[in-house]
Write a protein that holds these residues in place. Structure first.
Motif, PDB file in Angstrom:
ATOM      1  N   LEU A  54       0.802  -1.227   0.000  1.00  0.00           N
ATOM      2  CA  LEU A  54       0.000   0.000   0.000  1.00  0.00           C
ATOM      3  C   LEU A  54       0.835   1.278   0.000  1.00  0.00           C
ATOM      4  CD1 LEU A  54      -2.822  -1.014   2.503  1.00  0.00           C
ATOM      5  CD2 LEU A  54      -2.974  -0.868   0.000  1.00  0.00           C
ATOM      6  N   THR A  55       1.975   1.254   0.685  1.00  0.00           N
ATOM      7  CA  THR A  55       2.755   2.485   0.822  1.00  0.00           C
ATOM      8  C   THR A  55       3.951   2.577  -0.112  1.00  0.00           C
ATOM      9  OG1 THR A  55       4.141   1.605   2.600  1.00  0.00           O
ATOM     10  CG2 THR A  55       2.100   2.742   3.242  1.00  0.00           C
ATOM     11  N   GLN A  56       4.354   1.470  -0.737  1.00  0.00           N
ATOM     12  CA  GLN A  56       5.521   1.479  -1.612  1.00  0.00           C
ATOM     13  C   GLN A  56       5.176   1.046  -3.040  1.00  0.00           C
ATOM     14  OE1 GLN A  56       8.536   2.608  -0.529  1.00  0.00           O
ATOM     15  NE2 GLN A  56       7.481   3.067   1.366  1.00  0.00           N
ATOM     16  N   THR A  57       4.718  -0.192  -3.180  1.00  0.00           N
ATOM     17  CA  THR A  57       4.516  -0.758  -4.507  1.00  0.00           C
ATOM     18  C   THR A  57       3.427  -0.035  -5.289  1.00  0.00           C
ATOM     19  OG1 THR A  57       5.211  -2.887  -3.622  1.00  0.00           O
ATOM     20  CG2 THR A  57       4.103  -2.915  -5.760  1.00  0.00           C
ATOM     21  N   MET A  58       2.283   0.178  -4.667  1.00  0.00           N
ATOM     22  CA  MET A  58       1.164   0.812  -5.373  1.00  0.00           C
ATOM     23  C   MET A  58       1.490   2.251  -5.784  1.00  0.00           C
ATOM     24  SD  MET A  58      -2.335  -0.398  -5.093  1.00  0.00           S
ATOM     25  CE  MET A  58      -3.877   0.417  -4.889  1.00  0.00           C
ATOM     26  N   PRO A  59       1.997   3.100  -4.880  1.00  0.00           N
ATOM     27  CA  PRO A  59       2.358   4.461  -5.308  1.00  0.00           C
ATOM     28  C   PRO A  59       3.446   4.469  -6.388  1.00  0.00           C
ATOM     29  CG  PRO A  59       2.212   4.376  -2.924  1.00  0.00           C
ATOM     30  CD  PRO A  59       2.101   2.964  -3.422  1.00  0.00           C
ATOM     31  N   ALA A  60       4.418   3.556  -6.291  1.00  0.00           N
ATOM     32  CA  ALA A  60       5.477   3.493  -7.303  1.00  0.00           C
ATOM     33  C   ALA A  60       4.895   3.104  -8.662  1.00  0.00           C
ATOM     34  CB  ALA A  60       6.557   2.505  -6.879  1.00  0.00           C
ATOM     35  N   ALA A  61       3.974   2.155  -8.674  1.00  0.00           N
ATOM     36  CA  ALA A  61       3.343   1.741  -9.931  1.00  0.00           C
ATOM     37  C   ALA A  61       2.540   2.892 -10.531  1.00  0.00           C
ATOM     38  CB  ALA A  61       2.451   0.521  -9.704  1.00  0.00           C
ATOM     39  N   MET A  62       1.838   3.644  -9.690  1.00  0.00           N
ATOM     40  CA  MET A  62       1.068   4.784 -10.192  1.00  0.00           C
ATOM     41  C   MET A  62       1.996   5.866 -10.751  1.00  0.00           C
ATOM     42  SD  MET A  62      -2.209   5.190  -7.668  1.00  0.00           S
ATOM     43  CE  MET A  62      -1.388   5.048  -6.100  1.00  0.00           C
ATOM     44  N   LEU A  63       3.096   6.150 -10.050  1.00  0.00           N
ATOM     45  CA  LEU A  63       4.051   7.143 -10.547  1.00  0.00           C
ATOM     46  C   LEU A  63       4.702   6.688 -11.850  1.00  0.00           C
ATOM     47  CD1 LEU A  63       5.785   8.270  -7.246  1.00  0.00           C
ATOM     48  CD2 LEU A  63       4.392   9.691  -8.749  1.00  0.00           C
ATOM     49  N   ASP A  64       4.997   5.405 -11.961  1.00  0.00           N
ATOM     50  CA  ASP A  64       5.568   4.888 -13.202  1.00  0.00           C
ATOM     51  C   ASP A  64       4.576   4.996 -14.353  1.00  0.00           C
ATOM     52  OD1 ASP A  64       8.033   4.390 -12.164  1.00  0.00           O
ATOM     53  OD2 ASP A  64       7.843   2.201 -12.133  1.00  0.00           O
ATOM     54  N   THR A  65       3.311   4.745 -14.076  1.00  0.00           N
ATOM     55  CA  THR A  65       2.285   4.878 -15.110  1.00  0.00           C
ATOM     56  C   THR A  65       2.212   6.317 -15.601  1.00  0.00           C
ATOM     57  OG1 THR A  65       1.022   3.063 -14.139  1.00  0.00           O
ATOM     58  CG2 THR A  65      -0.173   4.547 -15.619  1.00  0.00           C
ATOM     59  N   VAL A  66       2.181   7.261 -14.675  1.00  0.00           N
ATOM     60  CA  VAL A  66       2.147   8.672 -15.038  1.00  0.00           C
ATOM     61  C   VAL A  66       3.412   9.060 -15.813  1.00  0.00           C
ATOM     62  CG1 VAL A  66       2.152  11.030 -14.095  1.00  0.00           C
ATOM     63  CG2 VAL A  66       0.602   9.316 -13.157  1.00  0.00           C
ATOM     64  N   SER A  67       4.560   8.595 -15.366  1.00  0.00           N
ATOM     65  CA  SER A  67       5.819   8.892 -16.056  1.00  0.00           C
ATOM     66  C   SER A  67       5.810   8.340 -17.479  1.00  0.00           C
ATOM     67  CB  SER A  67       7.003   8.293 -15.297  1.00  0.00           C
ATOM     68  OG  SER A  67       7.157   8.933 -14.068  1.00  0.00           O
ATOM     69  N   THR A  68       5.344   7.119 -17.649  1.00  0.00           N
ATOM     70  CA  THR A  68       5.285   6.501 -18.974  1.00  0.00           C
ATOM     71  C   THR A  68       4.344   7.283 -19.885  1.00  0.00           C
ATOM     72  OG1 THR A  68       5.758   4.337 -18.023  1.00  0.00           O
ATOM     73  CG2 THR A  68       4.799   4.363 -20.227  1.00  0.00           C
ATOM     74  N   LEU A  69       3.180   7.660 -19.362  1.00  0.00           N
ATOM     75  CA  LEU A  69       2.228   8.431 -20.157  1.00  0.00           C
ATOM     76  C   LEU A  69       2.789   9.802 -20.543  1.00  0.00           C
ATOM     77  CD1 LEU A  69      -1.102   7.567 -18.304  1.00  0.00           C
ATOM     78  CD2 LEU A  69      -0.335   6.717 -20.531  1.00  0.00           C
ATOM     79  N   ALA A  70       3.636  10.355 -19.691  1.00  0.00           N
ATOM     80  CA  ALA A  70       4.244  11.656 -19.967  1.00  0.00           C
ATOM     81  C   ALA A  70       5.500  11.532 -20.827  1.00  0.00           C
ATOM     82  CB  ALA A  70       4.577  12.355 -18.645  1.00  0.00           C
ATOM     83  N   GLY A  71       5.882  10.304 -21.171  1.00  0.00           N
ATOM     84  CA  GLY A  71       7.042  10.090 -22.019  1.00  0.00           C
ATOM     85  C   GLY A  71       8.370  10.112 -21.288  1.00  0.00           C
ATOM     86  N   ARG A  72       8.318   9.967 -19.966  1.00  0.00           N
ATOM     87  CA  ARG A  72       9.552   9.949 -19.171  1.00  0.00           C
ATOM     88  C   ARG A  72       9.877   8.521 -18.760  1.00  0.00           C
ATOM     89  NH1 ARG A  72       7.295  14.947 -16.462  1.00  0.00           N
ATOM     90  NH2 ARG A  72       6.190  13.440 -15.208  1.00  0.00           N
ATOM     91  N   LYS A  73      11.118   8.355 -18.328  1.00  0.00           N
ATOM     92  CA  LYS A  73      11.577   7.038 -17.879  1.00  0.00           C
ATOM     93  C   LYS A  73      10.884   6.664 -16.566  1.00  0.00           C
ATOM     94  CE  LYS A  73      15.717   4.528 -16.590  1.00  0.00           C
ATOM     95  NZ  LYS A  73      17.105   4.637 -16.200  1.00  0.00           N
ATOM     96  N   ALA A  74      10.391   5.444 -16.493  1.00  0.00           N
ATOM     97  CA  ALA A  74       9.713   4.956 -15.293  1.00  0.00           C
ATOM     98  C   ALA A  74      10.682   4.083 -14.505  1.00  0.00           C
ATOM     99  CB  ALA A  74       8.473   4.168 -15.676  1.00  0.00           C
ATOM    100  N   SER A  75      11.060   4.517 -13.313  1.00  0.00           N
ATOM    101  CA  SER A  75      12.017   3.735 -12.517  1.00  0.00           C
ATOM    102  C   SER A  75      11.587   3.565 -11.061  1.00  0.00           C
ATOM    103  CB  SER A  75      13.390   4.408 -12.561  1.00  0.00           C
ATOM    104  OG  SER A  75      13.317   5.682 -11.948  1.00  0.00           O
TER     105      SER A  75
END
Length: 166
Positions: A54-75
């Motif tokens: 809830l506090t690590q994996t899920m927020p990281a996955a959401m940030l990676d999704t946003v980064s990918t949609l914005a054309g940035r590297k997802a890490s």
């Protein structure tokens, strides 16, 4: 507590109080851009896994999704997995407690000549947990996270940050 017997124990509450300021001063790798490190304690393995999700994996996955949609590297997800893997070897030691009987060690230590006492300091009362935890946190960054040496620089104020840009 950590295994120094009841003479000079360090309790988990001490780590709770001591480690967050260290990691605010020396952020873990990519956490510089992600914000400060927070410590939460779970009482059971299932609670830990749920809290981690809830506090690590899920927020990281959401940030990676946003980064990918914005054309940035997802890490973020990769960084979270790296941190989780780095903490796995510690889980056995953080979920068990040992109390060592040190009466014999204390008696032997008292019989030593002063020169040997200085050379072989076995007095658990002389352990400074503040210093110990700082060295431990440095070791975590260097050897588990492979982040290289950590230098003890003074905290940077806004003024020193502005001066360093010049």
């Amino acid at each position: 507590h950590v295994g120094t017997s009841e003479e000079n124990p360090v309790r988990w509450q001490f780590m709770w109080d001591a480690l967050p300021p260290y990691y605010r001063r020396h952020p873990v790798g990519s956490s510089v851009r992600m914000g400060p490190v927070y410590f939460r304690w779970a009482r059971t393995p299932v609670g830990y896994k749920l809290l981690n999700f809830l506090t690590q994996t899920m927020p990281a996955a959401m940030l990676d999704t946003v980064s990918t949609l914005a054309g940035r590297k997802a890490s973020n997800l990769r960084d979270t997995a790296r941190m989780t893997e780095a903490l796995k070897p510690l889980s056995y030691f953080t979920t068990h407690q040992w109390v060592f009987e040190t009466a014999n060690l204390s008696r032997i230590y008292e019989c030593l000549p002063p020169a040997d006492k200085a050379l072989f300091n076995c007095d658990v009362l002389s352990i400074s947990w503040d210093i110990y935890m700082t060295i431990w946190a440095h070791g975590m960054k260097m050897f588990l996270l492979k982040e290289g040496p950590v230098f003890c620089a003074p905290p940077r104020t806004r003024r020193t940050q502005e001066l360093s840009r010049l």
